[in-house]
Motif scaffolding. Structure first.
Motif, PDB file in Angstrom:
ATOM      1  N   SER A  95     -66.529 -60.828   3.832  1.00 52.99           N
ATOM      2  CA  SER A  95     -66.056 -61.983   3.074  1.00 52.99           C
ATOM      3  C   SER A  95     -66.950 -63.174   3.360  1.00 52.99           C
ATOM      4  N   TYR A  96     -67.242 -63.902   2.308  1.00 57.12           N
ATOM      5  CA  TYR A  96     -67.984 -65.154   2.430  1.00 57.12           C
ATOM      6  C   TYR A  96     -67.273 -66.137   1.522  1.00 57.12           C
ATOM      7  N   GLY A  97     -66.633 -67.131   2.101  1.00 59.05           N
ATOM      8  CA  GLY A  97     -65.821 -68.048   1.308  1.00 59.05           C
ATOM      9  C   GLY A  97     -64.674 -67.278   0.676  1.00 59.05           C
ATOM     10  N   ASP A  98     -64.496 -67.428  -0.622  1.00 60.15           N
ATOM     11  CA  ASP A  98     -63.425 -66.711  -1.311  1.00 60.15           C
ATOM     12  C   ASP A  98     -63.917 -65.447  -2.002  1.00 60.15           C
ATOM     13  N   ASP A  99     -65.116 -65.023  -1.685  1.00 54.29           N
ATOM     14  CA  ASP A  99     -65.712 -63.822  -2.279  1.00 54.29           C
ATOM     15  C   ASP A  99     -65.758 -62.714  -1.235  1.00 54.29           C
ATOM     16  N   SER A 100     -65.551 -61.479  -1.649  1.00 52.44           N
ATOM     17  CA  SER A 100     -65.618 -60.374  -0.691  1.00 52.44           C
ATOM     18  C   SER A 100     -66.203 -59.131  -1.340  1.00 52.44           C
ATOM     19  N   LEU A 101     -66.631 -58.227  -0.486  1.00 55.79           N
ATOM     20  CA  LEU A 101     -67.248 -56.974  -0.898  1.00 55.79           C
ATOM     21  C   LEU A 101     -66.898 -55.924   0.138  1.00 55.79           C
ATOM     22  N   THR A 102     -66.591 -54.709  -0.303  1.00 62.01           N
ATOM     23  CA  THR A 102     -66.337 -53.611   0.618  1.00 62.01           C
ATOM     24  C   THR A 102     -67.512 -52.645   0.550  1.00 62.01           C
ATOM     25  N   ILE A 103     -68.069 -52.331   1.710  1.00 59.74           N
ATOM     26  CA  ILE A 103     -69.187 -51.393   1.814  1.00 59.74           C
ATOM     27  C   ILE A 103     -68.673 -50.119   2.460  1.00 59.74           C
ATOM     28  N   THR A 104     -69.023 -48.987   1.877  1.00 56.77           N
ATOM     29  CA  THR A 104     -68.632 -47.697   2.431  1.00 56.77           C
ATOM     30  C   THR A 104     -69.860 -47.008   3.017  1.00 56.77           C
ATOM     31  N   GLY A 105     -69.607 -45.957   3.796  1.00 55.99           N
ATOM     32  CA  GLY A 105     -70.677 -45.233   4.466  1.00 55.99           C
ATOM     33  C   GLY A 105     -71.671 -44.574   3.537  1.00 55.99           C
ATOM     34  N   CYS A 106     -71.237 -44.194   2.363  1.00 57.64           N
ATOM     35  CA  CYS A 106     -72.130 -43.555   1.387  1.00 57.64           C
ATOM     36  C   CYS A 106     -72.004 -44.271   0.042  1.00 57.64           C
ATOM     37  N   PRO A 107     -72.677 -45.411  -0.112  1.00 58.09           N
ATOM     38  CA  PRO A 107     -72.536 -46.158  -1.364  1.00 58.09           C
ATOM     39  C   PRO A 107     -73.181 -45.425  -2.539  1.00 58.09           C
ATOM     40  N   LEU A 114     -72.896 -53.743  -7.079  1.00 58.19           N
ATOM     41  CA  LEU A 114     -71.942 -54.751  -6.619  1.00 58.19           C
ATOM     42  C   LEU A 114     -72.487 -55.532  -5.418  1.00 58.19           C
ATOM     43  N   MET A 115     -73.202 -54.843  -4.517  1.00 59.14           N
ATOM     44  CA  MET A 115     -73.814 -55.530  -3.372  1.00 59.14           C
ATOM     45  C   MET A 115     -74.831 -56.561  -3.857  1.00 59.14           C
ATOM     46  N   GLY A 116     -75.644 -56.182  -4.822  1.00 62.69           N
ATOM     47  CA  GLY A 116     -76.636 -57.110  -5.368  1.00 62.69           C
ATOM     48  C   GLY A 116     -75.982 -58.315  -6.029  1.00 62.69           C
ATOM     49  N   GLU A 117     -74.912 -58.085  -6.795  1.00 61.18           N
ATOM     50  CA  GLU A 117     -74.194 -59.179  -7.449  1.00 61.18           C
ATOM     51  C   GLU A 117     -73.548 -60.105  -6.415  1.00 61.18           C
ATOM     52  N   PHE A 118     -72.971 -59.514  -5.364  1.00 62.81           N
ATOM     53  CA  PHE A 118     -72.352 -60.284  -4.291  1.00 62.81           C
ATOM     54  C   PHE A 118     -73.393 -61.194  -3.633  1.00 62.81           C
ATOM     55  N   LEU A 119     -74.549 -60.625  -3.300  1.00 60.51           N
ATOM     56  CA  LEU A 119     -75.612 -61.409  -2.658  1.00 60.51           C
ATOM     57  C   LEU A 119     -76.121 -62.512  -3.583  1.00 60.51           C
ATOM     58  N   ASP A 120     -76.199 -62.242  -4.888  1.00 61.60           N
ATOM     59  CA  ASP A 120     -76.618 -63.271  -5.843  1.00 61.60           C
ATOM     60  C   ASP A 120     -75.618 -64.430  -5.863  1.00 61.60           C
ATOM     61  N   ARG A 121     -74.314 -64.105  -5.832  1.00 61.88           N
ATOM     62  CA  ARG A 121     -73.281 -65.157  -5.827  1.00 61.88           C
ATOM     63  C   ARG A 121     -73.360 -65.983  -4.545  1.00 61.88           C
ATOM     64  N   VAL A 122     -73.521 -65.313  -3.402  1.00 61.76           N
ATOM     65  CA  VAL A 122     -73.629 -66.025  -2.122  1.00 61.76           C
ATOM     66  C   VAL A 122     -74.855 -66.932  -2.135  1.00 61.76           C
ATOM     67  N   ASP A 123     -75.985 -66.415  -2.614  1.00 60.71           N
ATOM     68  CA  ASP A 123     -77.214 -67.191  -2.672  1.00 60.71           C
ATOM     69  C   ASP A 123     -77.043 -68.392  -3.600  1.00 60.71           C
ATOM     70  N   GLY A 124     -76.420 -68.181  -4.742  1.00 58.20           N
ATOM     71  CA  GLY A 124     -76.187 -69.283  -5.695  1.00 58.20           C
ATOM     72  C   GLY A 124     -75.286 -70.347  -5.096  1.00 58.20           C
ATOM     73  N   ARG A 125     -74.282 -69.947  -4.370  1.00 51.27           N
ATOM     74  CA  ARG A 125     -73.366 -70.891  -3.731  1.00 51.27           C
ATOM     75  C   ARG A 125     -74.105 -71.707  -2.679  1.00 51.27           C
ATOM     76  N   ASN A 126     -74.978 -71.073  -1.923  1.00 49.85           N
ATOM     77  CA  ASN A 126     -75.700 -71.785  -0.864  1.00 49.85           C
ATOM     78  C   ASN A 126     -76.707 -72.789  -1.443  1.00 49.85           C
ATOM     79  N   ARG A 127     -77.217 -72.520  -2.623  1.00 48.31           N
ATOM     80  CA  ARG A 127     -78.165 -73.452  -3.234  1.00 48.31           C
ATOM     81  C   ARG A 127     -77.473 -74.699  -3.745  1.00 48.31           C
ATOM     82  N   THR A 128     -76.184 -74.571  -4.113  1.00 49.12           N
ATOM     83  CA  THR A 128     -75.465 -75.711  -4.678  1.00 49.12           C
ATOM     84  C   THR A 128     -74.723 -76.515  -3.632  1.00 49.12           C
ATOM     85  N   GLU A 129     -74.595 -75.997  -2.404  1.00 51.03           N
ATOM     86  CA  GLU A 129     -73.850 -76.717  -1.363  1.00 51.03           C
ATOM     87  C   GLU A 129     -74.693 -77.799  -0.737  1.00 51.03           C
TER      88      GLU A 129
END
Length: 129
Positions: A95-107, A114-129
């Protein structure tokens, strides 16, 4: 220097002893990483019957990462993904802020996307803060 604060929770169903063991293992692995500060979030107050570590309830970790751009987030998620992949049945919620992602052993491909989209959202949030 800015910092990112993450919350990690190992999912183990109703098996609290397994959750405790895996969380402690992940904690130990993350302690070895430069630039990452990690600790237990909301430590429980009384021991689980039969546990060696003396923890009860939900066991989670907080992780603070010194940020230097999107690369830091990617490195953290890659480390967690690598840790998860050691066992097919491992599952961890990030979880990062109000966003979360579940990673399993064999994605699969969908989870990789979904991991790529999650990282894009986190990166976008950090640029605007």
């Amino acid at each position: 220097m800015d910092q990112q604060e993450w919350r990690l929770r190992v999912e183990a169903g109703d098996d609290t002893l397994r959750q405790e063991r895996l969380t402690r293992e992940l904690h130990g692995d993350l302690l070895k990483v430069d630039g990452v500060d990690v600790g237990y979030a909301d430590p429980p107050s009384s021991p689980i019957p039969g546990s060696k570590g003396g923890l009860t309830g939900e066991l989670a970790l907080w992780v603070t990462v010194a940020t230097s751009g999107a690369q830091t987030s990617k490195v953290l998620v890659a480390l967690i993904r690598e840790w998860s992949s050691r066992e097919r049945h491992r599952k961890i919620e990030i979880s990062y802020g109000d966003d979360s992602l579940t990673i399993t052993g064999c994605p699969d491909q969908a989870q990789e996307r979904l991991m790529g989209e999650f990282l894009d959202r986190v990166d976008g949030r950090n640029r605007t803060e």
